[in-house]
Design a protein around this motif. Sequence first.
Motif, PDB file in Angstrom:
ATOM      1  N   SER A 182       0.820  -1.212   0.000  1.00 48.48           N
ATOM      2  CA  SER A 182       0.000   0.000   0.000  1.00 48.48           C
ATOM      3  C   SER A 182       0.852   1.260   0.000  1.00 48.48           C
ATOM      4  O   SER A 182       0.438   2.297  -0.494  1.00 48.48           O
ATOM      5  N   ASN A 222      -1.792   1.901  -8.821  1.00 46.51           N
ATOM      6  CA  ASN A 222      -2.235   1.272  -7.595  1.00 46.51           C
ATOM      7  C   ASN A 222      -2.316  -0.249  -7.777  1.00 46.51           C
ATOM      8  O   ASN A 222      -2.699  -0.711  -8.838  1.00 46.51           O
ATOM      9  N   ILE A 224      -4.293  -3.526  -6.484  1.00 45.68           N
ATOM     10  CA  ILE A 224      -5.484  -3.849  -5.677  1.00 45.68           C
ATOM     11  C   ILE A 224      -5.320  -5.251  -5.083  1.00 45.68           C
ATOM     12  O   ILE A 224      -5.189  -6.226  -5.842  1.00 45.68           O
ATOM     13  N   GLY A 233     -11.592  -7.160  -2.480  1.00 44.62           N
ATOM     14  CA  GLY A 233     -11.096  -6.423  -3.648  1.00 44.62           C
ATOM     15  C   GLY A 233     -11.889  -6.596  -4.937  1.00 44.62           C
ATOM     16  O   GLY A 233     -11.619  -5.915  -5.920  1.00 44.62           O
ATOM     17  N   ASP A 235     -14.968  -5.755  -5.589  1.00 40.93           N
ATOM     18  CA  ASP A 235     -15.704  -4.514  -5.891  1.00 40.93           C
ATOM     19  C   ASP A 235     -14.756  -3.429  -6.393  1.00 40.93           C
ATOM     20  O   ASP A 235     -15.072  -2.687  -7.318  1.00 40.93           O
ATOM     21  N   GLU A 236     -13.545  -3.408  -5.823  1.00 43.68           N
ATOM     22  CA  GLU A 236     -12.556  -2.408  -6.260  1.00 43.68           C
ATOM     23  C   GLU A 236     -12.076  -2.700  -7.680  1.00 43.68           C
ATOM     24  O   GLU A 236     -11.900  -1.794  -8.492  1.00 43.68           O
ATOM     25  N   ALA A 239     -14.781  -1.607 -10.006  1.00 45.39           N
ATOM     26  CA  ALA A 239     -14.816  -0.138 -10.122  1.00 45.39           C
ATOM     27  C   ALA A 239     -13.698   0.353 -11.043  1.00 45.39           C
ATOM     28  O   ALA A 239     -13.898   1.250 -11.867  1.00 45.39           O
ATOM     29  N   GLU A 240     -12.541  -0.266 -10.924  1.00 41.14           N
ATOM     30  CA  GLU A 240     -11.397   0.135 -11.752  1.00 41.14           C
ATOM     31  C   GLU A 240     -11.675  -0.183 -13.224  1.00 41.14           C
ATOM     32  O   GLU A 240     -11.376   0.616 -14.116  1.00 41.14           O
TER      33      GLU A 240
END
Length: 265
Positions: A182, A222, A224, A233, A235-236, A239-240
């Motif tokens: 991160s 980034n 994920i 992750g 959902d992330e 979204a990406e």
Amino acid sequence: MFYVYFVGTAGSGKSTLVDVFSRWLRDRDQDVTVVNLDPGAKWLPYGPDVDVRDYISFEKVMTELTLGPNGAFIACADMIASFAERLKEETEKDNPTYVLVDTPGQMELFAFREAGRAIISTLCSERTAVVYLIDASLMRKPSSLASSLLLSASVRFSLLKPQVCILSKSDLLTKKDREIASRWFEHIEYISSIIGKEENPLLGDFSRSIMLTLTELESLTNIIPVSSITGEGLDELFAELQRIFAGGEEEFVDVGPFRIDDIWY
Ligand SMILES: Nc1nc2c(ncn2[C@@H]2O[C@H](COP(=O)(O)OP(=O)(O)OP(=O)(O)O)[C@@H](O)[C@H]2O)c(=O)[nH]1
Ligand SMILES: [Mg+2]
């Protein structure tokens, strides 16, 4: 129709994620078609809607062309490109919103050979994204993450498509691994100090150079963390992909296949 290719080193979790993500999307009322491009897959966790094994038999290629496994994989990769039109017809039959494509375990056959680029451009050159999986087990040392990121950047420059980088099997990450992942992008100084502590000074220098090069190439995006076991992750990731398909990320300009003439004349 949006095409998403799952690419990563052998065993990084591509097929499992294709299975889990396709079910995740269907649970959210999305129409999904799943394509298997791995001719050597003995078993898959999902039932593919389109399967390259219906067109090519890895075992047959090996025996009929008297090739070893690696030679047969290369031959298969090139053969798949010649079936691309038929794969496209089959894929588009149900007019899905998302097409998830599982790629061969031998990543270089798809990502670094002309056949892979030919398949992508025949199936659908636009509205295409690549999900690149970095196996969480490669996170044990900052230098391993650095070389994984370099490989991810190589795939990006080879396939020339918007790419999402994920840390697969995130359920296996330790707290320290997560911290490194991160903060990798946020605090270059922090990461440089960690790399500097690696036992082999050469590794530290090498990793730092890779990191700076990737920064210059604007290839550090980034990462994920995603787990096919806990569902972290997903959902992330979705979204990406939405952001990319909505036009949030510029594509590289695709200059077409490389020709030797381009250098000389
Ligand atoms: N802990 C954990 N294990 C996982 C996860 N995803 C996949 N695995 C395991 O990792 C191994 C490889 O998974 P696959 O999905 O076959 O990986 P792959 O990238 O398709 O493998 P190849 O096609 O052979 O390159 C299997 O034993 C999976 O059960 C995950 O999110 N967490
Ligand atoms: Mg697989």
